[in-house]
Design an enzyme around this catalytic site. Sequence first.
Site, PDB file in Angstrom:
ATOM      1  N   TYR A  96      -2.680  -1.483  10.384  1.00 28.87           N
ATOM      2  CA  TYR A  96      -2.689  -1.810   8.953  1.00 28.87           C
ATOM      3  C   TYR A  96      -1.495  -1.166   8.256  1.00 28.87           C
ATOM      4  O   TYR A  96      -0.769  -1.822   7.504  1.00 28.87           O
ATOM      5  CB  TYR A  96      -3.986  -1.327   8.311  1.00 28.87           C
ATOM      6  CG  TYR A  96      -4.020  -1.468   6.808  1.00 28.87           C
ATOM      7  CD1 TYR A  96      -4.444  -2.655   6.217  1.00 28.87           C
ATOM      8  CD2 TYR A  96      -3.622  -0.422   5.976  1.00 28.87           C
ATOM      9  CE1 TYR A  96      -4.469  -2.798   4.832  1.00 28.87           C
ATOM     10  CE2 TYR A  96      -3.637  -0.553   4.597  1.00 28.87           C
ATOM     11  CZ  TYR A  96      -4.059  -1.743   4.033  1.00 28.87           C
ATOM     12  OH  TYR A  96      -4.065  -1.867   2.656  1.00 28.87           O
TER      13      TYR A  96
ATOM     14  N   SER B 242       0.854  -1.189   0.000  1.00 25.62           N
ATOM     15  CA  SER B 242       0.000   0.000   0.000  1.00 25.62           C
ATOM     16  C   SER B 242       0.882   1.227   0.000  1.00 25.62           C
ATOM     17  O   SER B 242       2.019   1.187   0.484  1.00 25.62           O
ATOM     18  CB  SER B 242      -0.889   0.009   1.253  1.00 25.62           C
ATOM     19  OG  SER B 242      -1.568   1.237   1.389  1.00 25.62           O
TER      20      SER B 242
END
Length: 252
Positions: free
Chosen positions: A151, A138
Site C-alpha cells: 500500500y 497518503s
Amino acid sequence: MKLTDNTIFITGGTSGIGRALAEAFHKLGNTVIIGGRRKQLLEQVTAANPGMGAIAFDVSDPASIDVAAAELMARYPGLNVLINNAGIMPFDDAGAKMDDSVSRSILDTNLLGPIRLSSALIEQLKRQPSATIIHNTSVLAYVPLAVTAVYSASKAALHSYAMSQRFMLRNTGVRVQEIAPPWVDTDLVKKSGDPRAMPLDAFIAETLTKLAGDDEEIIVDAIKPMRANPGQGEHALVNGFNEALIANPIPM
C-alpha cells in the site's frame, strides 16, 4: 481549484474520505457523481444526498473503467474534475512470503486504477475551460508503514506519477493536485476513535480550505513534519516511525 460550479467524479465515494468529500462538494452546489463497485451502497449514498449521481464500476478492471468513462462523458459533458480516491489497504509482511494476488489487487486499485481512469478521461478534461485531476495518496507515500508495504509503495508511486502528469499537463487547462491524508479515523483501517487518527470532519474541513488555493499538494498541518522528508536521513525517520507503531500497534 475552484470549489463551486464543477461537475465532479469521485471514485470510492461510498465511504470514508471519498463519501465525505463527495457530500462536502455536493453541499457547495457542485454536480457530484460517485463511483464504486457496490450498487447498493451507491444507492444508499445518493438517496441520502438527493441530486447526487452514481456509476457502478470496478476501478481495478480496465474494461470496467472504459465503460464507466464512456458513460460519464455521455451523461456529463461538462465533467471537469476527477478525484481518484478509491483505494484498499490490506496489511502485509514484506519480511515473509507475500500473497501475490493481494499485492496485484492493491496495485491495480491504488495505482493503475488512477492511471487508467485519468487516461480514459483526459481528452474530456482538456476540452473544459478549467479542469482538475486530484489524486488521493497518503502521508505513507513519504514515510512508509512497514506493515502495509505494498500500500505504501502504491501511494509513493502515485505521488511520483502525479508529479509527471502535472508536468506533462503544464501547458493545458488541466491542473493536477494531490491530497495526502494522514491517518484519518475511517474504515480504511478500522474506525476506532484512536486519538492518533485525525477526525474525518476536521480533515475534510482543512482539506477543502487548502484545495481552494493553488497548492500542488494538499497537506494538513499535522503531517507537515512528515512531508518534510529529510533526504538521506529518511531511514532513521522511517525506522523510528515504524518502531513507534510496533510499540503501540494500529487496531486491526
